[in-house]
Design a protein around this motif. Structure first.
Motif, PDB file in Angstrom:
ATOM      1  N   ALA A  52      -4.495  -5.520  -1.375  1.00  0.00           N
ATOM      2  CA  ALA A  52      -3.508  -4.535  -0.900  1.00  0.00           C
ATOM      3  C   ALA A  52      -2.514  -4.138  -1.981  1.00  0.00           C
ATOM      4  N   GLY A  53      -2.576  -4.838  -3.121  1.00  0.00           N
ATOM      5  CA  GLY A  53      -1.663  -4.503  -4.215  1.00  0.00           C
ATOM      6  C   GLY A  53      -0.485  -5.444  -4.356  1.00  0.00           C
ATOM      7  N   VAL A  54      -0.447  -6.520  -3.580  1.00  0.00           N
ATOM      8  CA  VAL A  54       0.612  -7.518  -3.720  1.00  0.00           C
ATOM      9  C   VAL A  54       0.322  -8.368  -4.956  1.00  0.00           C
ATOM     10  N   GLN A  55       1.345  -8.609  -5.769  1.00  0.00           N
ATOM     11  CA  GLN A  55       1.191  -9.487  -6.922  1.00  0.00           C
ATOM     12  C   GLN A  55       1.481 -10.929  -6.493  1.00  0.00           C
ATOM     13  N   ILE A  56       0.544 -11.831  -6.782  1.00  0.00           N
ATOM     14  CA  ILE A  56       0.690 -13.232  -6.419  1.00  0.00           C
ATOM     15  C   ILE A  56       0.791 -14.073  -7.687  1.00  0.00           C
ATOM     16  N   TYR A  57       1.732 -15.020  -7.686  1.00  0.00           N
ATOM     17  CA  TYR A  57       1.934 -15.907  -8.828  1.00  0.00           C
ATOM     18  C   TYR A  57       1.892 -17.357  -8.367  1.00  0.00           C
ATOM     19  N   PHE A  58       1.309 -18.226  -9.217  1.00  0.00           N
ATOM     20  CA  PHE A  58       1.324 -19.669  -9.001  1.00  0.00           C
ATOM     21  C   PHE A  58       2.395 -20.273  -9.909  1.00  0.00           C
ATOM     22  N   TYR A  59       3.377 -20.948  -9.296  1.00  0.00           N
ATOM     23  CA  TYR A  59       4.432 -21.603 -10.075  1.00  0.00           C
ATOM     24  C   TYR A  59       3.846 -22.805 -10.803  1.00  0.00           C
ATOM     25  N   GLN A  60       4.108 -22.900 -12.131  1.00  0.00           N
ATOM     26  CA  GLN A  60       3.461 -23.905 -12.973  1.00  0.00           C
ATOM     27  C   GLN A  60       4.369 -25.070 -13.356  1.00  0.00           C
ATOM     28  N   LEU A 114       0.820  -1.215   0.000  1.00  0.00           N
ATOM     29  CA  LEU A 114       0.000   0.000   0.000  1.00  0.00           C
ATOM     30  C   LEU A 114       0.852   1.262   0.000  1.00  0.00           C
ATOM     31  N   SER A 115       2.120   1.134   0.414  1.00  0.00           N
ATOM     32  CA  SER A 115       3.032   2.284   0.420  1.00  0.00           C
ATOM     33  C   SER A 115       3.709   2.477  -0.927  1.00  0.00           C
ATOM     34  N   GLY A 116       3.427   1.601  -1.875  1.00  0.00           N
ATOM     35  CA  GLY A 116       3.999   1.759  -3.206  1.00  0.00           C
ATOM     36  C   GLY A 116       5.172   0.858  -3.499  1.00  0.00           C
ATOM     37  N   VAL A 117       5.549  -0.008  -2.561  1.00  0.00           N
ATOM     38  CA  VAL A 117       6.629  -0.952  -2.811  1.00  0.00           C
ATOM     39  C   VAL A 117       6.111  -2.044  -3.745  1.00  0.00           C
TER      40      VAL A 117
END
Length: 489
Positions: free
Chosen positions: A394-402, A362-365
């Motif tokens: 909250a803006g976190v990018q989440i990825y699923f490893y394939q 949320l702070s832009g990181v």
């Protein structure tokens, strides 16, 4: 069955139920009085109330808190006393701005001071770090260095399987012991439960000293089964060290094509002063399993600077006053200003780490997390997924490893700090397991770990919030219910 029927039809049933209710009440009061994390307290109370009988057994085996009693008492150990004195000296030097050369002085002093204070993790200089991001590279390097050993070999693994790669390592250890090299091996009794007694006898007959860590044998079961040695440490001649996520088993090298595909993990090989820090951790654990304190200076040989990387090796577990690794990761998250990239096989963060991640995003990181789409632990996978929506919001990018099963435990931030070791991003690694993690303060190492993260990201699928929300309701119910028990997993 006849006894149960007699109890149900007799007048003693009310007294049995009353006794059970009193027992549960006593246990609940004990849990509350321990002043634990409220989430963990509530979770155990729910287990006791929702799973009559079974909940009581689970608490006896897994719920008791032994951190305050220190399963491994390090006080009085000469090596540990020496380590504390050196840590106090480095803290004093930090205070007066005189810690080492210019390269050392440029390191982030906040996290350095934190890890010195909470775990006596010495700042080491002149190190070289080689990243090993697949099983082939890791085991080739390990087997090569084991064969080159001249004086001693110290190994500590959670899982040591007697399969093809395990037998290859065993053969080298036996050969080295027969030639006069001191060989010591610690395996976790639960993680390596498939090892037979003949394995230990064969190793000992060949001159290898081998012990199981915290053997689980009734009636001592209740105080040991919940605290496992999850460390993966190798020290060779005091000059070469290994630490990371790989255990000794075929699946770590070859993967499991039928179930998970490739096994993606991260390990590092270390040369330099940091090897002595790995040695201190091993020798403390060795004293616990063998009751033998090894103090000969030969185990801590002087080394010439190999490169210029600065790092701290951080132990954490029931033998420490503080959850040192969790605190170090928390500090890294809250200090990040540009980016924060995390890879973890299990994502069950403590409330403080969860809040820090959301605050950073949320702070832009630029906060990104990769977790595996498939897991070797179904309930843990459900728990991990229960955190995704609030991360995305909250803006976190989440990825699923394939590509397979992602087992790496890494954090990299701002081209300044790289973190790699045995600790997962979960309650068990933060609070209950014996873990060891390397904190590396070097731009080149951080950029290399960042490049590896981007490679894993390219083999992953990004999770989008609208699609995540628009899933079958039953999946969300299962994940939410599993999360109730996340502090216990």
């Amino acid at each position: 069955m006849d006894i149960i029927n007699e109890i149900l039809s007799s007048n003693i049933l009310p007294y049995v139920l009353l006794g059970y209710a009193i027992s549960i009440l006593v246990v609940v009061i004990m849990i509350v009085l321990e002043n634990r994390n409220p989430l963990k307290t509530i979770s155990w109370v729910l287990v006791l109330l929702l799973l009559p009988g079974l909940g009581f057994i689970l608490y006896i085996f897994f719920g008791q808190n032994f951190r305050k009693e220190k399963i491994i008492a390090r006080k009085g150990l000469r090596n540990h006393h020496r380590l504390n004195n050196l840590a106090y000296s480095q803290i004093s030097q930090l205070t007066h701005g005189s810690l080492g050369d210019n390269e050392t002085a440029r390191q982030p002093t906040g996290i350095v001071r934190l890890l010195l204070n909470n775990s006596s993790s010495l700042v080491t200089t002149g190190n070289e770090v080689t990243f090993l991001n697949n099983g082939k590279d890791k085991f080739e390097a390990l087997l090569r260095e084991l064969k080159n050993a001249r004086h001693f070999i110290h190994l500590e693994y959670y899982i040591f399987a007697e399969d093809r790669i395990g037998n290859e390592v065993k053969k080298i250890l036996k050969e080295k012991a027969s030639r006069g090299v001191e060989v010591r091996l610690i395996v976790d009794d639960v993680g390596s439960w498939e090892l037979k007694r003949s394995f230990f006898e064969e190793m000992r007959n060949a001159g290898v000293e081998v012990y199981s860590f915290l053997q689980v044998r009734f009636p001592l079961l209740t105080s040991k089964v919940n605290y496992r040695n999850h460390r993966k440490i190798v020290v060779i001649d005091g000059h070469i060290g290994f630490i990371g996520g790989y255990n000794i088993a075929d699946r770590y090298k070859e993967g499991d094509a039928k179930t998970y595909g490739i096994w993606r993990d991260t390990h590092i090989m270390i040369q330099g002063d940091a090897v002595n820090s790995l040695q201190s951790i091993f020798l403390t654990d060795w004293y616990f399993v063998s009751r033998t304190e090894l103090t000969d200076p030969k185990y801590f040989p002087a080394s010439q600077p190999v490169s210029n990387k600065v790092m701290q090796i951080v132990p954490s577990g029931p033998d420490s006053d503080w959850p040192a690794i969790m605190m170090g990761i928390f500090h890294t998250i809250t200090s990040a200003r540009d980016y924060l990239y995390i890879a973890t096989p299990y994502f069950l963060p403590s409330e403080s780490v969860l809040f820090a991640l959301k605050t950073a995003a949320l702070s832009g990181v630029d906060v990104r997390i990769i977790i595996p789409e498939k897991s070797d632990a179904f309930i843990t996978l459900l728990c991990s997924r229960s955190y995704i929506r609030e991360m995305l919001e909250a803006g976190v990018q989440i990825y699923f490893y394939q590509k397979g099963f992602l087992h790496a435990k890494t954090v990299v931030a701002d081209d300044k700090i790289s973190i790699v070791g045995s600790a997962n991003m979960d309650f068990r690694s933060f609070e209950q397991n014996f873990e060891a993690t390397a904190f590396i303060y070097d731009k080149g190492a951080a950029q290399e770990m960042k490049a590896t993260f981007f490679k894993d990201q390219s083999d992953s699928e990004i999770i989008l919030l609208p699609e995540w929300i628009d899933r079958p309701y039953i999946e969300k119910v299962k994940e939410s219910f599993a999360r109730l028990f996340s502090p216990l997993l």
